[in-house]
Enzyme design. Sequence first.
Site, short mmCIF file in Angstrom:
data_model
loop_
_atom_site.label_atom_id
_atom_site.label_comp_id
_atom_site.label_asym_id
_atom_site.label_seq_id
_atom_site.Cartn_x
_atom_site.Cartn_y
_atom_site.Cartn_z
N ASP A 8 74.34 -47.46 -34.51
CA ASP A 8 73.25 -48.07 -35.28
C ASP A 8 72.77 -47.22 -36.46
OD1 ASP A 8 71.73 -50.32 -33.11
OD2 ASP A 8 73.29 -48.96 -32.42
N GLU A 39 72.46 -53.25 -38.08
CA GLU A 39 71.30 -54.13 -37.89
C GLU A 39 69.96 -53.45 -38.16
OE1 GLU A 39 69.96 -55.62 -34.31
OE2 GLU A 39 69.63 -53.67 -33.39
N ASN A 40 69.94 -52.11 -38.23
CA ASN A 40 68.70 -51.40 -38.54
C ASN A 40 68.76 -50.69 -39.89
OD1 ASN A 40 67.27 -51.83 -35.96
ND2 ASN A 40 68.90 -50.59 -35.09
N HIS A 68 68.14 -57.51 -34.15
CA HIS A 68 67.32 -57.44 -35.37
C HIS A 68 67.98 -58.11 -36.57
CE1 HIS A 68 64.03 -55.02 -33.84
NE2 HIS A 68 64.89 -54.17 -33.31
N HIS A 151 76.21 -55.08 -28.02
CA HIS A 151 74.83 -54.71 -28.34
C HIS A 151 73.95 -55.12 -27.16
CE1 HIS A 151 72.07 -53.33 -31.47
NE2 HIS A 151 71.21 -54.24 -31.03
N HIS A 176 72.63 -50.27 -29.47
CA HIS A 176 71.26 -50.75 -29.27
C HIS A 176 70.31 -49.69 -28.74
CE1 HIS A 176 67.84 -53.36 -28.60
NE2 HIS A 176 67.81 -53.04 -27.33
N HIS A 178 70.44 -46.39 -28.96
CA HIS A 178 70.33 -45.27 -29.90
C HIS A 178 70.49 -43.90 -29.26
CE1 HIS A 178 68.13 -47.49 -33.43
NE2 HIS A 178 68.94 -48.30 -32.78
#
Length: 270
Positions: A8, A39-40, A68, A151, A176, A178
């Site tokens: 991520d 996604e982040n 997200h 994820h 997801h 992290h």
Amino acid sequence: MRLLFIGDIVGEPGRRAIRVLVGRLRAEWEVEVVVANGENSAGGAGITKNTAAELLDAGVDVLTTGDHVWDFKEAAQLLETEPRVLRPLNYPPGAPGQGSTLLPLPSGVTLAVVNVQGRVFLPELDNPFLCLPAEVQRLRAVTPLIFVDLHAEATSEKIALARFLDGQVSAVIGTHTHVQTADDQILPGGTAYLTDAGFTGPHDSVLGRKVAPVIRRFTTNLPQRFEVASGRVRLQGALLDLDPASGCARSIRRVSESVPPEFPGTPSSL
């Protein structure tokens, strides 16, 4: 075939890590394809047309996402117009975008990339155990090289799904949470597995966010704005060597690379 997967990407610091490191790592490790979870990448939550373009221009070949993905309204148009950006496969029919893609490589082989989302402690999408077999079968008619970004929150769900797909796909790598896990391995059927690839961004943080607001949230239970942290930046993920003939993984190892401090990056509102 050597594949680098990047966990991520969080905000501008994560994008900076991609700009600074991906080109060097591709050359140094003889990487043929780079897949990253984006996604982040915009402001710490969500993805935009500009942040996706920045990452793709910096050397990422395919971007995956997760829960997200819809945080910015423009993501729907991005998914409709950019086939290199995926959303989870198990959204119901009619959702914008696609959950997999086929990527022809310079060596003459084709890599399939699949993005799927778990359901434990996350928004309840279609059951990945039920929707994946047909998609994997469809892709295997084209190529044995299939990479899956899973994820998901729950470790048990990730492990179970990897075991479920063992021998049918080349790799299942989790995103997801992290936090990079230490269980990189090749399952009995030849599928590479890692519960979580970690994250790419500021590591003097709580999962990429400034520490103090997160602590205030836990101690007061009051709403806080979780801004992206600064400081020490790392790129995390996994390096895989895949057999193009069988699709099986030859090796997998975790990656955690520092961004040199002499690269402050370009100021950005995201």
